[in-house]
Every structure is written in C-alpha cells, then in structure tokens.
Motif scaffolding. Sequence first.
Motif, PDB file in Angstrom:
ATOM      1  N   GLN A 126      -9.859   2.097   4.401  1.00  0.00           N
ATOM      2  CA  GLN A 126      -8.575   2.478   3.771  1.00  0.00           C
ATOM      3  C   GLN A 126      -7.696   3.799   4.321  1.00  0.00           C
ATOM      4  O   GLN A 126      -6.521   3.766   4.183  1.00  0.00           O
ATOM      5  CB  GLN A 126      -8.792   2.889   2.139  1.00  0.00           C
ATOM      6  CG  GLN A 126      -9.435   1.750   1.248  1.00  0.00           C
ATOM      7  CD  GLN A 126      -9.597   1.953  -0.154  1.00  0.00           C
ATOM      8  OE1 GLN A 126      -8.468   2.530  -0.781  1.00  0.00           O
ATOM      9  NE2 GLN A 126     -10.591   1.657  -1.002  1.00  0.00           N
TER      10      GLN A 126
ATOM     11  N   ILE B 262       1.029  -1.420  -0.072  1.00  0.00           N
ATOM     12  CA  ILE B 262       0.189   0.166   0.101  1.00  0.00           C
ATOM     13  C   ILE B 262       0.870   1.423  -0.044  1.00  0.00           C
ATOM     14  O   ILE B 262       0.805   2.014  -0.735  1.00  0.00           O
ATOM     15  CB  ILE B 262      -1.074  -0.125   1.155  1.00  0.00           C
ATOM     16  CG1 ILE B 262      -1.911  -1.105   0.999  1.00  0.00           C
ATOM     17  CG2 ILE B 262      -1.752   1.594   1.334  1.00  0.00           C
ATOM     18  CD1 ILE B 262      -2.765  -1.457   2.465  1.00  0.00           C
TER      19      ILE B 262
ATOM     20  N   PHE C  89      -7.492  -4.554  -0.880  1.00  0.00           N
ATOM     21  CA  PHE C  89      -7.489  -3.152  -0.359  1.00  0.00           C
ATOM     22  C   PHE C  89      -8.189  -2.070  -0.914  1.00  0.00           C
ATOM     23  O   PHE C  89      -9.219  -1.576  -0.112  1.00  0.00           O
ATOM     24  CB  PHE C  89      -6.204  -2.827   0.024  1.00  0.00           C
ATOM     25  CG  PHE C  89      -5.965  -1.592   0.769  1.00  0.00           C
ATOM     26  CD1 PHE C  89      -6.383  -1.331   2.314  1.00  0.00           C
ATOM     27  CD2 PHE C  89      -5.555  -0.447   0.123  1.00  0.00           C
ATOM     28  CE1 PHE C  89      -6.080  -0.185   2.851  1.00  0.00           C
ATOM     29  CE2 PHE C  89      -5.648   0.903   0.827  1.00  0.00           C
ATOM     30  CZ  PHE C  89      -5.799   1.014   2.212  1.00  0.00           C
ATOM     31  N   HIS C  90      -8.066  -2.040  -2.074  1.00  0.00           N
ATOM     32  CA  HIS C  90      -8.841  -1.053  -2.917  1.00  0.00           C
ATOM     33  C   HIS C  90     -10.576  -1.332  -2.865  1.00  0.00           C
ATOM     34  O   HIS C  90     -11.310  -0.636  -3.152  1.00  0.00           O
ATOM     35  CB  HIS C  90      -8.240  -1.033  -4.258  1.00  0.00           C
ATOM     36  CG  HIS C  90      -7.039  -0.333  -4.143  1.00  0.00           C
ATOM     37  ND1 HIS C  90      -6.929   0.902  -3.570  1.00  0.00           N
ATOM     38  CD2 HIS C  90      -5.888  -0.575  -4.599  1.00  0.00           C
ATOM     39  CE1 HIS C  90      -5.393   1.315  -3.939  1.00  0.00           C
ATOM     40  NE2 HIS C  90      -4.978   0.381  -4.430  1.00  0.00           N
TER      41      HIS C  90
END
Length: 354
Positions: free
Chosen positions: A324, A185, A316-317
Amino acid sequence: MATVDTPIKPLRILILGGTGFIGPHQVEYALSRGHTVTLFNRGVTNPKLFPNVEKLIGDRNAPGGYKALEGRTWDVVIDNPVQVPRWVREAGAVLAPNVGKYVFVSTLSTYKNRGKIGISEADVDLLNTPSAPDATEQSATYGERKVRGEMDAKTTFGENKTLIVRPGLIVGPGDLTDRFSYWPIRVEQGGEMLAAGTPDDPVAFIDQRDLTEFIVRLCEADATGTYNAVGPKHGLTMSEMLYGCKAVTTSDTRFTWVDADFLLERKLRPYADLPVWMPPRGNSAGWARMDISKAVAAGLTFRPLAETARDTLTYFHQQTPERQAQLKAGLPPEKEQQVLAEWRAKQSGKSGLE
C-alpha cells in the motif's frame, strides 16, 4: 446474442492463464454459467485457487511447454496473457485441430493513431504495423505485437474460429498496476488534490469483471470477429470519475484542476504519472472516445463506477502495508504538492497582472 439470462449450452472451456488479474473472475463466471473449465499455466501465480478445477501445467517459454494439452479437445480456448506472437502459433500447433473456437484477448493499443473520434473495428488503416513474427517484448511495442498476434490467430485457427476482443484500460479489484487505482486511493486520502486537465476531459476503462463476463457470453453465442471493449456506454469525464470515486469515501478532497500544458511542461506523463487521463487533442483526440457500439449490441454491459471504485479500494486495503505504501502509478505526494504550489504561484501571478 447471449445475455445474462439466456439459457445456454454448457461449454468445455480451456483458459490459458486464469489465475492472474482477469482470470479468476472469468473462471468463476464461467463456472456459474454451468461450463466446465480447465486451466493451463505454470502453476506459479495463485496456485491454490480453484482446487476443484482441472489444472494443466506448462511453461509457454520452455521447449515442449504445451505437452499437457496434446490430444485434448475443448469447445473454446481463451488466451488471456499473450505477450509475444509466437505463443499464438505454438498454442495453435497443438490446439487448432481440436478446439471449436480460439479467443484472443488483444488491446486497443493495436490502434496506432487515435486522432479520430469514434474509431471502430472497421478502421483497419489505423492499426499498428504488425511486429515481426519472432518479435520479443524488447524488439517491438505492445500494440505491434498484438496486431501480429491477431493476424496469427486468424491464420492458425481460421477466421471462422477466431474471436478477438480489444479491451481498453482494464481496472478493478485485483489490478496490480494502479493505473486506475491511484485515483480512488488518492481521493480517499483527502485534502487538496491535483486533478489533471479539465473537468470535461474524457476518460475510458473497463472493469475486469465486465470484460471477462462479456468474453464468456460471446463464447456462448458462438461469436467471431473483432470487438472494441471499453466503457462506460455513455462516456465518462474526469470530473465524473473523480467525484464518483469521492462518493464512495468520506474524504474531504478538494480538486484543483491543472492545465494540460502546464503538466506537460513539467514532464508529467499522461497515463503514467497521471493515469487514465490523456489530453484529448492531436493523435490522442479519440483516445477515450472509441466506437463500442458493436460490443454493446453484442451484450457488453457496465457495472456502476461506484462499484468499481469501492471494490478497488477494498482490494487495495487487503494488501500488505508495504504494498500500500508503494503505488506503481500516479504522482508521489511530494511531487503532487510541488506541482500544486507551482500552479498556485502561476495563478497568483496572473491575478496580479489583471
């Protein structure tokens, strides 16, 4: 030992848990191999998963919580989420007479001292002192409770029916801890980035999909005993991990390597503020250099780092903007920039004295 392509006898598998982090892929993989799966959990986490799989409801912290399992038989029970040792004994009181094998998902945190490079399953003298049988999450460490759980598993189900798998840091899509996710990330965000320690510092982890597939194949092979499960097979360094993460992005990230002592002086915590990474010295010299030869010989395989990093970013997105924005591990941006500024100032001061 069973491999991906080995013809197998279908098993009746009971998974305790099954809908959290490592459970879903485990279920999917077992089903793809032709096994029949039953799930036992509270029905709280992701209850809509697997509508065509049998689900039994029970709360392991409640009186009579195992009632739904009474009188049933399975070839294998896989116990993923054990946090306190009594769960093993209480499950065993209902299941031990009626199951062929019990799989206890333990942890490499069972090893108290990791100063030795190449710790193997035979190094029983390096294990934590087992917790008390009635230990809670507040009264004993995670490693101590898992050692007790391993002991109770062998006593309750019998050593010839017990399989123990000790994973290292479990990573990949579905992880809610961000203990690996922080790095891909942060790499994706670009700019100057703090890289912990030296480029050659070793790191180790296992993709949850590699772990769960290995467990299913061990069950197919009727394996017992204990296996260290972490990777990759030939080792990995911090620089290989970070550049591997960068390779699946289009970021302009520039890595600035910051000395371990400098980081520790600022009370930055390895494995928390700087996840995955642990300075390879003292009692942590072997932290990321465990002996996994037994597991590899038994069929443990590892997918490419690029696949783990890419799929972690994809997962994650898919999360909410609020999620996030709140990583659960790693350095907050302002802290990272502060430490980088202090490091540059120190390096500049050194240059001025030369």
